[in-house]
Scaffold this motif. Structure first.
Motif, PDB file in Angstrom:
ATOM      1  N   ILE A   1       0.831  -1.207   0.000  1.00  0.00           N
ATOM      2  CA  ILE A   1       0.000   0.000   0.000  1.00  0.00           C
ATOM      3  C   ILE A   1       0.863   1.252   0.000  1.00  0.00           C
ATOM      4  N   VAL A   2       1.873   1.315   0.892  1.00  0.00           N
ATOM      5  CA  VAL A   2       2.724   2.508   0.976  1.00  0.00           C
ATOM      6  C   VAL A   2       3.553   2.667  -0.299  1.00  0.00           C
TER       7      VAL A   2
ATOM      8  N   VAL B   1      -0.054  10.555  16.586  1.00  0.00           N
ATOM      9  CA  VAL B   1      -0.513  10.980  15.265  1.00  0.00           C
ATOM     10  C   VAL B   1      -1.342   9.875  14.621  1.00  0.00           C
ATOM     11  N   SER B   2      -2.061  10.264  13.583  1.00  0.00           N
ATOM     12  CA  SER B   2      -2.832   9.320  12.778  1.00  0.00           C
ATOM     13  C   SER B   2      -2.493   9.576  11.314  1.00  0.00           C
ATOM     14  N   ILE B   3      -2.388   8.492  10.551  1.00  0.00           N
ATOM     15  CA  ILE B   3      -2.036   8.589   9.129  1.00  0.00           C
ATOM     16  C   ILE B   3      -3.007   7.749   8.319  1.00  0.00           C
ATOM     17  N   LEU B   4      -3.449   8.295   7.194  1.00  0.00           N
ATOM     18  CA  LEU B   4      -4.247   7.566   6.210  1.00  0.00           C
ATOM     19  C   LEU B   4      -3.441   7.482   4.924  1.00  0.00           C
ATOM     20  N   LEU B   5      -3.312   6.282   4.383  1.00  0.00           N
ATOM     21  CA  LEU B   5      -2.557   6.060   3.149  1.00  0.00           C
ATOM     22  C   LEU B   5      -3.234   5.000   2.299  1.00  0.00           C
ATOM     23  N   GLY B   6      -3.338   5.254   1.003  1.00  0.00           N
ATOM     24  CA  GLY B   6      -3.690   4.191   0.079  1.00  0.00           C
ATOM     25  C   GLY B   6      -4.955   4.349  -0.706  1.00  0.00           C
ATOM     26  N   PHE B   7      -5.916   5.097  -0.245  1.00  0.00           N
ATOM     27  CA  PHE B   7      -7.157   5.232  -0.986  1.00  0.00           C
ATOM     28  C   PHE B   7      -6.886   6.019  -2.256  1.00  0.00           C
TER      29      PHE B   7
ATOM     30  N   GLU C   1      -7.989  -0.670  -1.207  1.00  0.00           N
ATOM     31  CA  GLU C   1      -7.435  -0.999   0.101  1.00  0.00           C
ATOM     32  C   GLU C   1      -6.601   0.182   0.593  1.00  0.00           C
ATOM     33  N   TYR C   2      -6.721   0.505   1.873  1.00  0.00           N
ATOM     34  CA  TYR C   2      -5.919   1.568   2.455  1.00  0.00           C
ATOM     35  C   TYR C   2      -5.635   1.240   3.908  1.00  0.00           C
ATOM     36  N   ILE C   3      -4.719   2.016   4.499  1.00  0.00           N
ATOM     37  CA  ILE C   3      -4.382   1.804   5.901  1.00  0.00           C
ATOM     38  C   ILE C   3      -4.658   3.061   6.715  1.00  0.00           C
ATOM     39  N   GLU C   4      -5.012   2.819   7.960  1.00  0.00           N
ATOM     40  CA  GLU C   4      -5.068   3.860   8.972  1.00  0.00           C
ATOM     41  C   GLU C   4      -4.068   3.426  10.030  1.00  0.00           C
ATOM     42  N   LEU C   5      -3.096   4.271  10.280  1.00  0.00           N
ATOM     43  CA  LEU C   5      -2.037   3.949  11.223  1.00  0.00           C
ATOM     44  C   LEU C   5      -2.062   4.979  12.341  1.00  0.00           C
TER      45      LEU C   5
END
Length: 140
Positions: free
Chosen positions: A13-14, A64-70, A78-82
């Motif tokens: 994803i990244v 912190v919060s990160i959203l990646l992939g959408f 598919e995406y991630i929330e970290l």
């Protein structure tokens, strides 16, 4: 899902989506901005200037919060929330490893003292919209 599969999915994803949203806390409110992310193991790195307001926010609250992939393809992406803890990384190794000539607009090169990285160690990773739209959450 085993840790090796989590790492594999997050890495994919990244690798395919370097731009994501970083959210910090400012005056007890979320503050979000787009950033470029790099992955090493399950740790995210994002370049920034040393004199930005996000550093003051992180010093007050390192979570912190990160959203990646959408992407633009639709709701099945598919995406991630970290969610994790953010620290500063000024090591020459990281600055050189992730240097990109597109950064020349902001920095004088990988040795620029204003060029630093935020290092985000994940505590929780959620993989969303994968495998029949199910959400998988992993505590680290």
């Amino acid at each position: 899902m085993h840790e090796t599969e989590i790492i594999s999915r997050v890495t994919k994803i990244v690798s395919n989506h370097k731009i994501g949203v970083l959210s910090t806390v400012e005056n007890n409110q979320p503050h979000s901005r787009y950033m470029t992310f790099f992955l090493q193991d399950l740790t995210l790195f994002t370049p920034t200037k040393k004199d930005t307001e996000k550093l003051a926010e992180i010093q007050k609250n390192p979570y912190v919060s990160i959203l990646l992939g959408f992407a633009e393809k639709g709701s099945n992406d598919e995406y991630i929330e970290l969610k994790g803890v953010c620290t500063l990384n000024e090591t020459k190794e990281i600055k050189k490893k992730f240097w990109n000539d597109s950064f020349n607009s902001w920095f004088e090169g990988p040795n620029d003292p204003n060029y630093i990285f935020l290092e985000i160690k994940p505590e929780t990773i959620r993989i969303l919209n994968g495998e029949h739209m199910s959400t998988k959450e992993y505590k680290l």
